[in-house]
Design a protein around this motif. Structure first.
Motif, short mmCIF file in Angstrom:
data_model
loop_
_atom_site.label_atom_id
_atom_site.label_comp_id
_atom_site.label_asym_id
_atom_site.label_seq_id
_atom_site.Cartn_x
_atom_site.Cartn_y
_atom_site.Cartn_z
N PRO A 1 0.78 -1.24 0.00
CA PRO A 1 0.00 0.00 0.00
C PRO A 1 0.82 1.29 0.00
N LYS A 2 2.11 1.24 0.28
CA LYS A 2 2.86 2.51 0.31
C LYS A 2 2.87 3.20 -1.05
N HIS A 3 2.58 2.44 -2.14
CA HIS A 3 2.61 3.07 -3.47
C HIS A 3 1.34 3.86 -3.80
N PHE A 4 0.36 3.88 -2.89
CA PHE A 4 -0.80 4.76 -3.08
C PHE A 4 -0.42 6.23 -3.03
N TYR A 5 0.64 6.55 -2.27
CA TYR A 5 0.81 7.92 -1.77
C TYR A 5 1.67 8.84 -2.62
N ASP A 6 1.32 9.01 -3.92
CA ASP A 6 1.90 10.15 -4.63
C ASP A 6 1.07 11.38 -4.22
N VAL B 1 9.08 12.52 16.93
CA VAL B 1 9.43 11.88 15.65
C VAL B 1 8.15 11.22 15.17
N GLU B 2 7.70 11.55 13.94
CA GLU B 2 6.44 10.95 13.48
C GLU B 2 6.68 10.19 12.18
N LEU B 3 6.40 8.90 12.22
CA LEU B 3 6.63 8.02 11.07
C LEU B 3 5.35 7.92 10.24
N GLY B 4 5.45 8.13 8.92
CA GLY B 4 4.25 8.15 8.08
C GLY B 4 3.38 9.31 8.51
N SER B 5 4.00 10.51 8.57
CA SER B 5 3.39 11.66 9.25
C SER B 5 2.17 12.22 8.54
N GLY B 6 2.14 12.21 7.22
CA GLY B 6 0.99 12.77 6.50
C GLY B 6 0.74 14.22 6.88
N SER B 7 -0.54 14.60 6.99
CA SER B 7 -0.84 16.00 7.35
C SER B 7 -0.66 16.17 8.86
N LEU C 1 8.67 11.86 9.16
CA LEU C 1 9.26 11.02 8.10
C LEU C 1 8.10 10.50 7.25
N ASP C 2 8.19 10.69 5.94
CA ASP C 2 7.11 10.21 5.07
C ASP C 2 7.68 9.92 3.68
N VAL C 3 7.05 8.98 2.96
CA VAL C 3 7.45 8.73 1.56
C VAL C 3 7.01 9.85 0.65
N SER C 4 6.02 10.63 1.08
CA SER C 4 5.48 11.65 0.19
C SER C 4 6.14 13.00 0.46
N GLY D 1 11.48 9.54 3.22
CA GLY D 1 12.05 8.19 3.19
C GLY D 1 10.99 7.16 3.48
N ASP D 2 11.44 5.92 3.49
CA ASP D 2 10.57 4.76 3.70
C ASP D 2 10.89 4.22 5.09
N PHE D 3 9.88 4.21 5.97
CA PHE D 3 10.22 3.80 7.35
C PHE D 3 10.60 2.33 7.45
N GLU D 4 10.41 1.57 6.39
CA GLU D 4 10.90 0.18 6.42
C GLU D 4 12.40 0.13 6.12
N ARG D 5 12.92 1.19 5.49
CA ARG D 5 14.33 1.15 5.07
C ARG D 5 15.19 2.29 5.60
N LEU E 1 0.99 6.81 13.87
CA LEU E 1 -0.43 7.04 14.16
C LEU E 1 -1.32 6.55 13.01
N GLY E 2 -2.62 6.73 13.20
CA GLY E 2 -3.57 6.50 12.11
C GLY E 2 -3.94 5.05 11.89
N GLY E 3 -3.25 4.13 12.56
CA GLY E 3 -3.48 2.71 12.29
C GLY E 3 -2.58 2.18 11.19
N THR E 4 -1.58 2.98 10.81
CA THR E 4 -0.68 2.58 9.71
C THR E 4 0.02 1.24 9.99
N ILE E 5 0.29 0.94 11.26
CA ILE E 5 0.94 -0.34 11.59
C ILE E 5 0.09 -1.52 11.10
N1 SAH Z 1 -0.22 9.56 10.14
C1 SAH Z 1 -1.23 10.20 9.31
C2 SAH Z 1 -1.22 9.65 7.87
C3 SAH Z 1 -1.63 8.21 7.72
S1 SAH Z 1 -1.68 7.76 6.01
C4 SAH Z 1 -2.57 10.02 9.95
O1 SAH Z 1 -2.62 9.37 10.99
O2 SAH Z 1 -3.55 10.52 9.43
C5 SAH Z 1 -0.19 6.89 5.88
C6 SAH Z 1 0.98 7.86 5.71
O3 SAH Z 1 2.17 7.07 5.76
C7 SAH Z 1 0.97 8.57 4.37
O4 SAH Z 1 1.32 9.92 4.59
C8 SAH Z 1 2.01 7.83 3.55
O5 SAH Z 1 2.64 8.69 2.61
C9 SAH Z 1 2.96 7.34 4.62
N2 SAH Z 1 3.60 6.05 4.32
C10 SAH Z 1 3.02 4.90 3.90
N3 SAH Z 1 3.95 3.92 3.81
C11 SAH Z 1 5.13 4.48 4.19
C12 SAH Z 1 6.46 3.99 4.31
N4 SAH Z 1 6.73 2.72 4.01
N5 SAH Z 1 7.41 4.84 4.74
C13 SAH Z 1 7.13 6.14 5.04
N6 SAH Z 1 5.90 6.66 4.92
C14 SAH Z 1 4.92 5.84 4.51
#
Ligand code: SAH
Ligand code: AVI
Length: 330
Positions: A41-46, A89-95, A118-121, A146-150, A168-172
């Motif tokens: 799913p990380k490729h959704f986020y252009d 420090v916020e991983l996959g920070s988004g907005s 830190l975010d891929v976008s 960057g990519d939080f996996e790498r 946050l957000g349930g990204t895990i």
């Molecule tokens: N944390 C925010 C955004 C969640 S959406 C919230 O809680 O609303 C997921 C976010 O993680 C997106 O901004 C996306 O670009 C980022 N993301 C997804 N996979 C990622 C990865 N492998 N490394 C870094 N960022 C990533």
């Protein structure tokens, strides 16, 4: 490495670009040549995918964002007091809406020093940094594209004050169980004794409520799902017809995760130009694009244990839709 941007209180480093494109190519080659096709799913986020995700967060059916925000609203001061954090420090920070709640609490506590998203976008990250810098006078921002996996090792070292590392957000939940424990272990390895992980997890609940959150009547989630095909078309010179794929979202009760797929409505033969790869889809064939696992407290605790972490705080809303947990190194 030259920063991508250095402007007053903001610095942004980028560890993506060419390497990231290679990673999309690897994921497509790996995921599209399996008997059951799949793409992470990380490729959704252009830029478009990130905008669509923002719209999802506003939908009445998508309860996770507003629920997590309400928990933070109620508990951010307590979390900051408990941790004494000066850095976030916020991983996959988004907005930065949720980060603001933590930064405000840090400001009230008089500990606020630095925000490290830190975010891929890249676009999302730069917009977030610019929107924050005007509102928090003393705040320094060090963004990492960057990519939080790498790229966790690219997160700058702390300045000695305790840190909250937030996911946050349930990204895990977007990672299958083995991968998510590995990721939690790597995040745990970033923590010093005084640092804490703040993890957002969506909770197991009525399947109909979960499915509605991932299949809204406006079709925003469907468009977000199909966006991955637009990304592959653009980045890898492919010729998917995204409108020929329909959005599928269902709750898998055995695994307790939602699954999003794209189902081919007719047979198609897609050329991925950059890979010289032809991929065949039969009518009705599905491509898995995301899982989103739902948690119980016991599941969070056992994931933490497997990752060398210890649950220290559990914060939820009155309806127990969503939870934030605070963890330390075991
Ligand atoms: N944390 C925010 C955004 C969640 S959406 C919230 O809680 O609303 C997921 C976010 O993680 C997106 O901004 C996306 O670009 C980022 N993301 C997804 N996979 C990622 C990865 N492998 N490394 C870094 N960022 C990533
Ligand atoms: C980012 N992630 C936690 C979202 C989720 O709910 O799994 C992505 C999403 N997919 C569809 N809607 C939102």
């Amino acid at each position: 490495m030259e920063p991508l941007l250095q402007d007053g209180a903001i610095r942004i480093d980028s560890w993506l670009s060419e390497a990231e494109q290679r990673h999309l190519a690897d994921d497509v080659l790996d995921g599209f040549t399996r008997p059951f096709k799949e793409i992470p799913p990380k490729h959704f986020y252009d830029a478009r995918g990130s905008e669509l995700f923002e719209r999802i967060c506003e939908l009445p059916e998508y309860y996770p964002t507003r629920t997590e925000r309400s928990i933070l609203d109620a508990r951010a001061d307590e979390i900051v007091r408990h941790t004494g954090a000066g850095e976030l420090v916020e991983l996959g920070s988004g907005s930065p809406e949720k980060a603001r709640l933590l930064l405000d609490a840090m400001m009230r506590a008089g500990t606020l020093r630095r925000y490290i998203p830190l975010d891929v976008s890249e676009r999302t990250l730069a917009d977030a940094a610019r929107s924050l810098v005007d509102d928090y006078g003393e705040l320094r921002i060090h963004g990492v594209v960057g990519d939080f996996e790498r790229h966790l090792h690219r997160v700058p070292d702390g300045d000695g004050s305790p840190r909250i590392v937030a996911l946050l957000g349930g990204t895990i939940g977007n990672f299958p169980p083995g991968t998510r424990r590995r990721l939690l272990r790597k995040i745990g390895a970033m923590l010093d004794a005084d640092d804490r992980l703040l993890l957002g997890t969506d909770l197991v609940k009525d399947a109909a409520m979960i499915e509605a959150a991932y299949d809204d009547p406006e079709g925003v989630t469907a468009e977000f799902n199909r966006n991955v095909l637009h990304v592959i078309n653009r980045e890898l010179d492919a010729d998917f017809a995204p409108e020929e794929f329909e959005h599928v979202a269902f709750f898998d009760r055995k695994h307790e995760w939602i699954e999003m797929r794209l189902r081919a409505t007719r047979p198609s033969s897609v050329l991925i130009g950059a890979l010289g790869l032809r991929v065949e889809f039969s009518a009705g064939e599905e491509l898995r694009t995301e899982i989103s696992a739902k948690f119980t407290r016991a599941r969070v605790e056992s994931d933490f244990e497997a990752a060398g972490l210890r649950l220290e705080g559990w914060y939820t809303d009155p309806d127990e839709l969503f939870a934030l947990s605070l963890a330390a190194r075991a």
